[in-house]
Design a protein around this motif. Sequence first.
Motif, PDB file in Angstrom:
ATOM      1  N   ALA A 147       5.755   8.308   3.144  1.00 47.89           N
ATOM      2  CA  ALA A 147       6.257   6.944   3.258  1.00 47.89           C
ATOM      3  C   ALA A 147       7.495   6.970   4.132  1.00 47.89           C
ATOM      4  N   CYS A 148       7.805   5.818   4.713  1.00 46.53           N
ATOM      5  CA  CYS A 148       8.953   5.740   5.623  1.00 46.53           C
ATOM      6  C   CYS A 148       9.507   4.325   5.607  1.00 46.53           C
ATOM      7  N   ILE A 149      10.828   4.216   5.548  1.00 45.95           N
ATOM      8  CA  ILE A 149      11.513   2.939   5.694  1.00 45.95           C
ATOM      9  C   ILE A 149      11.789   2.734   7.179  1.00 45.95           C
ATOM     10  N   LEU A 150      11.472   1.551   7.682  1.00 48.36           N
ATOM     11  CA  LEU A 150      11.673   1.227   9.092  1.00 48.36           C
ATOM     12  C   LEU A 150      12.962   0.423   9.211  1.00 48.36           C
ATOM     13  N   ALA A 151      13.963   0.963   9.896  1.00 42.59           N
ATOM     14  CA  ALA A 151      15.266   0.318   9.970  1.00 42.59           C
ATOM     15  C   ALA A 151      15.135  -1.136  10.412  1.00 42.59           C
ATOM     16  N   HIS A 153      13.461  -3.514   9.264  1.00 43.90           N
ATOM     17  CA  HIS A 153      12.068  -3.939   9.413  1.00 43.90           C
ATOM     18  C   HIS A 153      11.332  -3.943   8.078  1.00 43.90           C
ATOM     19  N   GLY A 154      11.001  -2.780   7.528  1.00 43.20           N
ATOM     20  CA  GLY A 154      10.179  -2.767   6.316  1.00 43.20           C
ATOM     21  C   GLY A 154       9.804  -1.372   5.884  1.00 43.20           C
ATOM     22  N   LEU A 155       8.572  -1.224   5.427  1.00 43.42           N
ATOM     23  CA  LEU A 155       8.103   0.011   4.813  1.00 43.42           C
ATOM     24  C   LEU A 155       6.701   0.331   5.293  1.00 43.42           C
ATOM     25  N   VAL A 156       6.395   1.614   5.439  1.00 41.14           N
ATOM     26  CA  VAL A 156       5.028   2.056   5.675  1.00 41.14           C
ATOM     27  C   VAL A 156       4.745   3.212   4.729  1.00 41.14           C
ATOM     28  N   ALA A 157       3.527   3.236   4.179  1.00 47.00           N
ATOM     29  CA  ALA A 157       3.116   4.316   3.292  1.00 47.00           C
ATOM     30  C   ALA A 157       1.683   4.696   3.619  1.00 47.00           C
ATOM     31  N   VAL A 158       1.345   5.945   3.363  1.00 44.99           N
ATOM     32  CA  VAL A 158       0.002   6.438   3.663  1.00 44.99           C
ATOM     33  C   VAL A 158      -0.613   7.063   2.420  1.00 44.99           C
ATOM     34  N   GLY A 159      -1.920   7.313   2.501  1.00 39.72           N
ATOM     35  CA  GLY A 159      -2.644   7.966   1.417  1.00 39.72           C
ATOM     36  C   GLY A 159      -3.994   8.411   1.907  1.00 39.72           C
ATOM     37  N   GLU A 160      -4.721   9.127   1.066  1.00 39.99           N
ATOM     38  CA  GLU A 160      -6.052   9.589   1.474  1.00 39.99           C
ATOM     39  C   GLU A 160      -7.063   8.449   1.525  1.00 39.99           C
ATOM     40  N   ASP A 161      -6.747   7.332   0.852  1.00 37.98           N
ATOM     41  CA  ASP A 161      -7.609   6.150   0.889  1.00 37.98           C
ATOM     42  C   ASP A 161      -6.731   4.928   0.653  1.00 37.98           C
ATOM     43  N   LEU A 162      -7.327   3.723   0.767  1.00 36.18           N
ATOM     44  CA  LEU A 162      -6.526   2.518   0.612  1.00 36.18           C
ATOM     45  C   LEU A 162      -5.916   2.351  -0.783  1.00 36.18           C
ATOM     46  N   PRO A 163      -6.660   2.604  -1.870  1.00 40.41           N
ATOM     47  CA  PRO A 163      -6.020   2.482  -3.179  1.00 40.41           C
ATOM     48  C   PRO A 163      -4.790   3.381  -3.322  1.00 40.41           C
ATOM     49  N   THR A 164      -4.863   4.601  -2.796  1.00 41.07           N
ATOM     50  CA  THR A 164      -3.728   5.512  -2.900  1.00 41.07           C
ATOM     51  C   THR A 164      -2.572   5.049  -2.035  1.00 41.07           C
ATOM     52  N   ALA A 165      -2.863   4.592  -0.817  1.00 39.45           N
ATOM     53  CA  ALA A 165      -1.796   4.100   0.060  1.00 39.45           C
ATOM     54  C   ALA A 165      -1.109   2.882  -0.553  1.00 39.45           C
ATOM     55  N   LEU A 166      -1.885   1.993  -1.165  1.00 40.13           N
ATOM     56  CA  LEU A 166      -1.298   0.830  -1.831  1.00 40.13           C
ATOM     57  C   LEU A 166      -0.483   1.253  -3.050  1.00 40.13           C
ATOM     58  N   GLU A 167      -1.001   2.208  -3.797  1.00 40.56           N
ATOM     59  CA  GLU A 167      -0.261   2.695  -4.962  1.00 40.56           C
ATOM     60  C   GLU A 167       1.064   3.322  -4.531  1.00 40.56           C
ATOM     61  N   ASN A 168       1.040   4.102  -3.449  1.00 44.81           N
ATOM     62  CA  ASN A 168       2.275   4.706  -2.951  1.00 44.81           C
ATOM     63  C   ASN A 168       3.263   3.626  -2.509  1.00 44.81           C
ATOM     64  N   THR A 169       2.758   2.564  -1.903  1.00 48.48           N
ATOM     65  CA  THR A 169       3.621   1.453  -1.496  1.00 48.48           C
ATOM     66  C   THR A 169       4.297   0.826  -2.699  1.00 48.48           C
ATOM     67  N   VAL A 170       3.542   0.599  -3.757  1.00 47.94           N
ATOM     68  CA  VAL A 170       4.102   0.000  -4.974  1.00 47.94           C
ATOM     69  C   VAL A 170       5.142   0.929  -5.596  1.00 47.94           C
ATOM     70  N   HIS A 171       4.841   2.240  -5.643  1.00 43.52           N
ATOM     71  CA  HIS A 171       5.798   3.197  -6.206  1.00 43.52           C
ATOM     72  C   HIS A 171       7.120   3.153  -5.443  1.00 43.52           C
ATOM     73  N   VAL A 172       7.041   3.183  -4.115  1.00 40.14           N
ATOM     74  CA  VAL A 172       8.265   3.202  -3.312  1.00 40.14           C
ATOM     75  C   VAL A 172       9.039   1.900  -3.477  1.00 40.14           C
ATOM     76  N   GLU A 173       8.352   0.776  -3.444  1.00 44.19           N
ATOM     77  CA  GLU A 173       9.025  -0.502  -3.619  1.00 44.19           C
ATOM     78  C   GLU A 173       9.745  -0.554  -4.967  1.00 44.19           C
ATOM     79  N   ASN A 174       9.092  -0.098  -6.022  1.00 43.17           N
ATOM     80  CA  ASN A 174       9.717  -0.093  -7.342  1.00 43.17           C
ATOM     81  C   ASN A 174      10.930   0.824  -7.382  1.00 43.17           C
ATOM     82  N   LEU A 175      10.814   1.998  -6.764  1.00 41.45           N
ATOM     83  CA  LEU A 175      11.935   2.937  -6.769  1.00 41.45           C
ATOM     84  C   LEU A 175      13.108   2.413  -5.945  1.00 41.45           C
ATOM     85  N   CYS A 176      12.823   1.700  -4.857  1.00 41.03           N
ATOM     86  CA  CYS A 176      13.901   1.081  -4.091  1.00 41.03           C
ATOM     87  C   CYS A 176      14.657   0.070  -4.954  1.00 41.03           C
TER      88      CYS A 176
END
Length: 213
Positions: A147-151, A153-176
């Motif tokens: 995952a990466c924060i874009l100065a 701008h926003g956030l980008v996250a990756v995963g092996e599939d869409l459910p995982t990438a979305l889950e990683n996005t939610v995790h990072v947003e919550n931790l922020c």
Amino acid sequence: MLARERVAVVDHAPKLADLTPGRTGNLSVRRDDRFAATPTGVAYDAFDPADVPVVSLDGDVLAGEMAPTSEVPMHTGIYRRLEPGAIVHTHSTWATTLAVLGEELPPVHYMIAMVGERVPVADYAPYGTDELAENVVDAMEGADARACILANHGLVAVGEDLPTALENTVHVENLCRVYLQARQHGEPNELSAEQLETVREKFESYGQGAESE
């Protein structure tokens, strides 16, 4: 062409509505040397699989009734160098708050191990540019992060599939959110590399896999 992946984009795109304002998010899922992506400027529930653009890793549109997201350069850059299975990009509130501060997300909670030891910040560049794509990939490679924060701008996250990438996005947003709220009351504690490695080892046997049955 990429029928399964185009359906996956249609099925998962509405989930962006809970993560990003307006039509500012996008996602994609890859198979081999091409990927299916959300179309640009369209409500997340207002397109069908036939509308979903299919794009090559060189950025050429191969199929689809609609034009792809303006962030094609970022998606192609990430796929070519990091080779994930899917990408999610949002302007989610708490990650974007760190983005406008120009700050990374440090390891203040063990769930960050889902995406790495920290979430780095990529230098600012205009959206939809090769420069932004290069900045993002450089930051993610340098931090060995998914995952990466874009100065500014926003956030980008990756995963092996869409459910995982979305889950990683939610995790990072919550931790922020947790991190920024904690800072209102003191200096958050950070986990060590050794503590995070223990978490990663425990994650390998977490859930309903064979090892946990």
